[in-house]
Design a protein around this motif. Structure first.
Motif, PDB file in Angstrom:
ATOM      1  N   LEU A 140      50.943 -38.448 -36.573  1.00  0.00           N
ATOM      2  CA  LEU A 140      51.071 -37.492 -37.670  1.00  0.00           C
ATOM      3  C   LEU A 140      52.493 -37.519 -38.238  1.00  0.00           C
ATOM      4  CD1 LEU A 140      49.719 -35.206 -39.296  1.00  0.00           C
ATOM      5  CD2 LEU A 140      50.467 -33.619 -37.505  1.00  0.00           C
ATOM      6  N   ALA A 141      52.620 -37.915 -39.510  1.00  0.00           N
ATOM      7  CA  ALA A 141      53.931 -38.038 -40.134  1.00  0.00           C
ATOM      8  C   ALA A 141      54.273 -36.854 -41.022  1.00  0.00           C
ATOM      9  CB  ALA A 141      54.007 -39.324 -40.956  1.00  0.00           C
ATOM     10  N   ASP A 142      53.278 -36.244 -41.658  1.00  0.00           N
ATOM     11  CA  ASP A 142      53.536 -35.174 -42.610  1.00  0.00           C
ATOM     12  C   ASP A 142      52.211 -34.492 -42.943  1.00  0.00           C
ATOM     13  OD1 ASP A 142      54.935 -33.514 -44.316  1.00  0.00           O
ATOM     14  OD2 ASP A 142      55.441 -35.065 -45.785  1.00  0.00           O
ATOM     15  N   VAL A 143      52.290 -33.384 -43.659  1.00  0.00           N
ATOM     16  CA  VAL A 143      51.114 -32.708 -44.194  1.00  0.00           C
ATOM     17  C   VAL A 143      51.419 -32.333 -45.640  1.00  0.00           C
ATOM     18  CG1 VAL A 143      49.558 -30.736 -44.047  1.00  0.00           C
ATOM     19  CG2 VAL A 143      50.398 -31.811 -41.952  1.00  0.00           C
ATOM     20  N   ILE A 144      50.508 -32.669 -46.549  1.00  0.00           N
ATOM     21  CA  ILE A 144      50.670 -32.395 -47.969  1.00  0.00           C
ATOM     22  C   ILE A 144      49.815 -31.191 -48.337  1.00  0.00           C
ATOM     23  CG2 ILE A 144      50.342 -33.306 -50.298  1.00  0.00           C
ATOM     24  CD1 ILE A 144      50.492 -36.128 -49.056  1.00  0.00           C
ATOM     25  N   PRO A 145      50.400 -30.157 -48.946  1.00  0.00           N
ATOM     26  CA  PRO A 145      49.569 -29.034 -49.418  1.00  0.00           C
ATOM     27  C   PRO A 145      48.544 -29.537 -50.437  1.00  0.00           C
ATOM     28  CG  PRO A 145      51.908 -28.464 -49.468  1.00  0.00           C
ATOM     29  CD  PRO A 145      51.832 -29.941 -49.218  1.00  0.00           C
ATOM     30  N   ALA A 146      47.317 -29.066 -50.328  1.00  0.00           N
ATOM     31  CA  ALA A 146      46.267 -29.553 -51.230  1.00  0.00           C
ATOM     32  C   ALA A 146      45.095 -28.595 -51.207  1.00  0.00           C
ATOM     33  CB  ALA A 146      45.806 -30.947 -50.820  1.00  0.00           C
ATOM     34  N   GLY A 147      44.184 -28.793 -52.145  1.00  0.00           N
ATOM     35  CA  GLY A 147      42.953 -28.024 -52.206  1.00  0.00           C
ATOM     36  C   GLY A 147      41.754 -28.941 -52.209  1.00  0.00           C
ATOM     37  N   GLU A 148      40.574 -28.351 -52.371  1.00  0.00           N
ATOM     38  CA  GLU A 148      39.339 -29.119 -52.308  1.00  0.00           C
ATOM     39  C   GLU A 148      39.243 -30.155 -53.422  1.00  0.00           C
ATOM     40  OE1 GLU A 148      39.217 -25.596 -52.252  1.00  0.00           O
ATOM     41  OE2 GLU A 148      39.266 -25.656 -50.057  1.00  0.00           O
ATOM     42  N   ASP A 149      39.926 -29.917 -54.552  1.00  0.00           N
ATOM     43  CA  ASP A 149      39.817 -30.834 -55.677  1.00  0.00           C
ATOM     44  C   ASP A 149      40.304 -32.240 -55.333  1.00  0.00           C
ATOM     45  OD1 ASP A 149      42.386 -29.686 -55.441  1.00  0.00           O
ATOM     46  OD2 ASP A 149      42.873 -30.189 -57.512  1.00  0.00           O
ATOM     47  N   ARG A 150      41.181 -32.341 -54.355  1.00  0.00           N
ATOM     48  CA  ARG A 150      41.689 -33.661 -53.956  1.00  0.00           C
ATOM     49  C   ARG A 150      40.559 -34.565 -53.449  1.00  0.00           C
ATOM     50  NH1 ARG A 150      47.101 -35.111 -52.604  1.00  0.00           N
ATOM     51  NH2 ARG A 150      47.231 -37.092 -51.469  1.00  0.00           N
ATOM     52  N   TYR A 151      39.454 -33.971 -53.008  1.00  0.00           N
ATOM     53  CA  TYR A 151      38.374 -34.735 -52.381  1.00  0.00           C
ATOM     54  C   TYR A 151      37.267 -35.121 -53.357  1.00  0.00           C
ATOM     55  CZ  TYR A 151      40.925 -34.065 -48.213  1.00  0.00           C
ATOM     56  OH  TYR A 151      41.942 -34.130 -47.295  1.00  0.00           O
ATOM     57  N   ALA A 152      37.502 -34.912 -54.648  1.00  0.00           N
ATOM     58  CA  ALA A 152      36.522 -35.324 -55.651  1.00  0.00           C
ATOM     59  C   ALA A 152      36.275 -36.829 -55.582  1.00  0.00           C
ATOM     60  CB  ALA A 152      36.998 -34.916 -57.040  1.00  0.00           C
ATOM     61  N   ARG A 153      37.303 -37.578 -55.203  1.00  0.00           N
ATOM     62  CA  ARG A 153      37.148 -39.033 -55.129  1.00  0.00           C
ATOM     63  C   ARG A 153      36.139 -39.450 -54.064  1.00  0.00           C
ATOM     64  NH1 ARG A 153      42.084 -42.252 -53.281  1.00  0.00           N
ATOM     65  NH2 ARG A 153      43.044 -40.400 -54.192  1.00  0.00           N
ATOM     66  N   VAL A 154      36.037 -38.663 -52.992  1.00  0.00           N
ATOM     67  CA  VAL A 154      35.061 -38.960 -51.939  1.00  0.00           C
ATOM     68  C   VAL A 154      33.650 -38.893 -52.513  1.00  0.00           C
ATOM     69  CG1 VAL A 154      34.132 -38.174 -49.728  1.00  0.00           C
ATOM     70  CG2 VAL A 154      36.609 -38.146 -50.119  1.00  0.00           C
ATOM     71  N   ARG A 155      33.394 -37.854 -53.303  1.00  0.00           N
ATOM     72  CA  ARG A 155      32.084 -37.732 -53.936  1.00  0.00           C
ATOM     73  C   ARG A 155      31.887 -38.822 -54.991  1.00  0.00           C
ATOM     74  NH1 ARG A 155      28.460 -33.439 -53.733  1.00  0.00           N
ATOM     75  NH2 ARG A 155      26.450 -34.247 -54.412  1.00  0.00           N
ATOM     76  N   ALA A 156      32.959 -39.213 -55.680  1.00  0.00           N
ATOM     77  CA  ALA A 156      32.853 -40.256 -56.696  1.00  0.00           C
ATOM     78  C   ALA A 156      32.425 -41.588 -56.086  1.00  0.00           C
ATOM     79  CB  ALA A 156      34.187 -40.415 -57.426  1.00  0.00           C
TER      80      ALA A 156
END
Length: 269
Positions: free
Chosen positions: A239-255
């Protein structure tokens, strides 16, 4: 609030138990200092799928595919981990497509009508990314002669190594853990190719968790990732870091799923 449960079961090789325990202990201690009561012990008594649906879930890590494809999964993303692993950068990860070292096939197309192993059809790294990679090669919605569902990446590796399957897609972080802590498990295997990248497995909490508690979780997690005294813990977990994010970041998974469907390959088969 009540003492919420916590899990880090997605990347929890037995050799990483102590590191995960210590990481969560430090996060829980910081939460307690902010008036948020958290159980100090990680929950390893039930499946990660059951924990994701627990009404008292405070902290866990989930797969990105069910996060975007399961309407009954009520989770809120806290942050996206960055792993110090080949194929992973800036909160992204790939899956390694692995085959036996003595298999002469040199390209993915050469595995047409062979046997594939997947950990779960609900998995992004073992199924969704694999399907997206195979989709351009499929004919009439098929590519493999058979697909077996093993239940875990570790079992998929074993299926390929023992000849029950010829090929599998293994999460890069899981593969790195096996290479470091259990090299015999991947002996006799080689990486044929990598899948496309997608966001890493997010840290999450129940969607019902208050905004104030979500903010405290993000602060506690960021502090733990920056704490010099936890460097050995982070190294054990890659584990190197953690980036703040929301669910919208995962739209690519559905794409990736939508692209496979559009290509006429909705099911890995």
């Amino acid at each position: 609030m009540n003492r919420g449960i916590a899990s880090l079961g997605m990347y929890d090789h037995p050799a990483q138990h102590a590191a995960n325990d210590r990481l969560w202990g430090e996060i829980a201690r910081r939460l307690d200092a902010r008036g948020i009561r958290a159980r100090r012990r990680l929950d390893r008594s039930r499946s990660v799928e059951a924990i994701w649906r627990a009404p008292d879930l405070l902290f866990a890590q989930t797969c990105g595919y069910p996060l975007v494809s399961d309407p009954d999964l009520a989770l809120r993303v806290i942050g996206v981990p960055v792993y110090d692993v080949p194929g992973c950068a800036s909160g992204e990860h790939v899956s390694h497509i692995v085959v036996r070292s003595d298999d002469p096939a040199a390209t993915l197309d050469a595995f047409r009508d062979r046997r594939a192993a997947i950990n779960s059809r609900r998995s992004n790294s073992g199924h969704n990314l694999f399907r997206a990679t195979v989709a351009p090669l499929a004919r009439d919605g098929r590519f493999f002669a058979a697909v077996i569902e093993t239940g875990s990446h570790r079992a998929s590796v074993d299926a390929v190594r023992r000849g029950r399957a010829d090929i599998a897609a293994i999460d890069a972080v899981t593969f790195a853990a096996l290479r470091r802590f259990e090299p015999a498990a991947i002996a006799g295997l080689r990486i044929l190719a990598n899948t496309a990248a997608s966001p890493t497995l997010p840290f999450v909490t129940a969607r019902s968790t208050s905004i104030a508690t979500v903010a405290a979780l993000r602060i506690a997690l960021a502090e733990a990732v920056a704490d010099p005294s936890l460097a050995d813990v982070r190294a054990a977990l890659f584990l190197a870091d953690v980036i703040p994010a929301g669910e919208d970041r995962y739209a690519r998974v559905r794409a990736l799923e939508n692209d496979a469907v559009a290509a006429g390959y909705p099911v890995l088969q």
